[in-house]
Design a protein around this motif. Structure first.
Motif, short mmCIF file in Angstrom:
data_model
loop_
_atom_site.label_atom_id
_atom_site.label_comp_id
_atom_site.label_asym_id
_atom_site.label_seq_id
_atom_site.Cartn_x
_atom_site.Cartn_y
_atom_site.Cartn_z
N ASP A 101 -30.51 27.03 6.84
CA ASP A 101 -30.75 26.05 5.80
C ASP A 101 -30.96 24.70 6.47
N GLY A 102 -32.19 24.28 6.55
CA GLY A 102 -32.50 23.04 7.24
C GLY A 102 -32.15 23.14 8.71
N ALA A 103 -31.30 22.23 9.19
CA ALA A 103 -30.90 22.24 10.60
C ALA A 103 -29.73 23.19 10.85
N SER A 104 -29.14 23.71 9.81
CA SER A 104 -28.00 24.61 9.94
C SER A 104 -28.45 26.05 10.15
N ASN A 105 -27.87 26.69 11.16
CA ASN A 105 -28.20 28.08 11.48
C ASN A 105 -26.90 28.82 11.75
N VAL A 106 -26.65 29.90 10.99
CA VAL A 106 -25.42 30.69 11.16
C VAL A 106 -25.81 32.14 11.34
N ILE A 107 -25.25 32.77 12.37
CA ILE A 107 -25.45 34.20 12.59
C ILE A 107 -24.06 34.82 12.75
N ILE A 108 -23.85 35.94 12.06
CA ILE A 108 -22.59 36.66 12.19
C ILE A 108 -22.88 37.98 12.88
N TYR A 109 -22.17 38.20 13.97
CA TYR A 109 -22.26 39.45 14.71
C TYR A 109 -20.96 40.22 14.51
N MET A 110 -21.05 41.56 14.63
CA MET A 110 -19.87 42.39 14.42
C MET A 110 -19.92 43.55 15.41
N GLN A 111 -18.72 43.96 15.82
CA GLN A 111 -18.60 45.21 16.57
C GLN A 111 -17.33 45.92 16.12
N PRO A 112 -17.41 47.23 15.87
CA PRO A 112 -16.22 47.98 15.49
C PRO A 112 -15.34 48.23 16.71
N LEU A 113 -14.03 48.13 16.51
CA LEU A 113 -13.09 48.37 17.60
C LEU A 113 -12.30 49.66 17.38
N GLY A 114 -12.46 50.27 16.21
CA GLY A 114 -11.74 51.50 15.89
C GLY A 114 -10.51 51.22 15.05
N ARG A 115 -10.04 52.25 14.36
CA ARG A 115 -8.85 52.17 13.52
C ARG A 115 -8.91 51.05 12.48
N TYR A 120 -15.56 40.01 15.01
CA TYR A 120 -16.67 39.25 14.46
C TYR A 120 -16.89 38.01 15.31
N ALA A 121 -18.14 37.65 15.47
CA ALA A 121 -18.49 36.42 16.15
C ALA A 121 -19.40 35.63 15.21
N LEU A 122 -18.98 34.45 14.84
CA LEU A 122 -19.77 33.57 13.99
C LEU A 122 -20.37 32.51 14.88
N TYR A 123 -21.66 32.54 15.01
CA TYR A 123 -22.39 31.62 15.87
C TYR A 123 -23.10 30.63 14.95
N GLY A 128 -27.05 19.19 16.26
CA GLY A 128 -26.50 18.84 17.57
C GLY A 128 -25.08 19.31 17.81
N GLU A 129 -24.61 20.26 17.03
CA GLU A 129 -23.27 20.81 17.24
C GLU A 129 -23.34 22.33 17.26
N LEU A 130 -22.62 22.91 18.19
CA LEU A 130 -22.51 24.36 18.31
C LEU A 130 -21.07 24.76 18.03
N GLU A 131 -20.91 25.84 17.27
CA GLU A 131 -19.58 26.36 17.00
C GLU A 131 -19.64 27.87 17.08
N ILE A 144 -15.03 37.68 6.00
CA ILE A 144 -15.58 36.78 7.02
C ILE A 144 -16.58 35.82 6.39
N LYS A 145 -17.46 36.33 5.55
CA LYS A 145 -18.44 35.48 4.89
C LYS A 145 -17.75 34.41 4.04
N SER A 146 -16.62 34.73 3.45
CA SER A 146 -15.93 33.77 2.58
C SER A 146 -15.43 32.55 3.35
N ILE A 147 -15.12 32.70 4.63
CA ILE A 147 -14.66 31.53 5.38
C ILE A 147 -15.80 30.76 6.02
N THR A 148 -17.03 31.28 5.96
CA THR A 148 -18.15 30.55 6.52
C THR A 148 -18.76 29.60 5.50
N GLU A 149 -18.38 29.75 4.24
CA GLU A 149 -18.98 28.93 3.17
C GLU A 149 -18.23 27.64 2.99
#
Length: 149
Positions: A101-115, A120-123, A128-131, A144-149
């Motif tokens: 959205d505009g200058a904002s870019n969010v990507i969520i990655y996931m990998q299963p660890l079992g059990r 999750y990695a939220l990039y 001019g800021e990276l998180e 996870i999506k609920s805490i990114t909003e």
């Protein structure tokens, strides 16, 4: 044969886990980079569940580990982004959501660890800021999506 396959899988898992941790450890003492690491024990002691500007109270009991890396130095953002793409762009990581959205870019990655556990990695980049937020626990993508909003 089963033993060989098991050893190979364990080695691959350790390599991926090491690569993820190395991203945070590589930049944690770099000037201009801030990192926060919160363990499960700390979540139990926290009366206020805000990490940065995000409220995680709803899912805090399900989190085993949380790491946050932020950077506002333009030259470092490019370097950290390159390292992050190398880690998250490979198997077993899977891109599960992308939001721009505009200058904002969010990507969520996931990998299963079992059990029932996932990592999750939220990039996120914005003006001019990276998180990068890394979360491990028994949590769903919707939580996870609920805490990114």
């Amino acid at each position: 044969m089963k033993k060989t396959i098991f050893l190979f899988l364990m080695t691959a898992f350790c390599f991926v886990a090491h690569a993820q941790n190395s991203l945070f450890s590589k930049y944690e003492s770099t000037n201009g980079v801030s990192t926060v690491v919160v363990s499960k024990a700390m979540f139990r002691m926290m009366p206020n569940m805000n990490v940065g500007n995000r409220n995680i109270k709803k899912i805090a009991s399900k989190i085993d580990n949380l790491k946050v890396l932020t950077c506002e130095r333009h030259a470092l953002i490019a370097k950290i982004s390159k390292d992050a793409v190398q880690i998250y762009g490979r198997h077993p990581w899977e891109e599960v959501m992308r939001y721009k959205d505009g200058a904002s870019n969010v990507i969520i990655y996931m990998q299963p660890l079992g059990r029932g556990k996932y990592e999750y990695a939220l990039y996120s980049t914005d003006k001019g800021e990276l998180e990068i937020i890394n979360i491990i626990g028994n949590i769903t993508l919707q939580e996870i999506k609920s805490i990114t909003e």
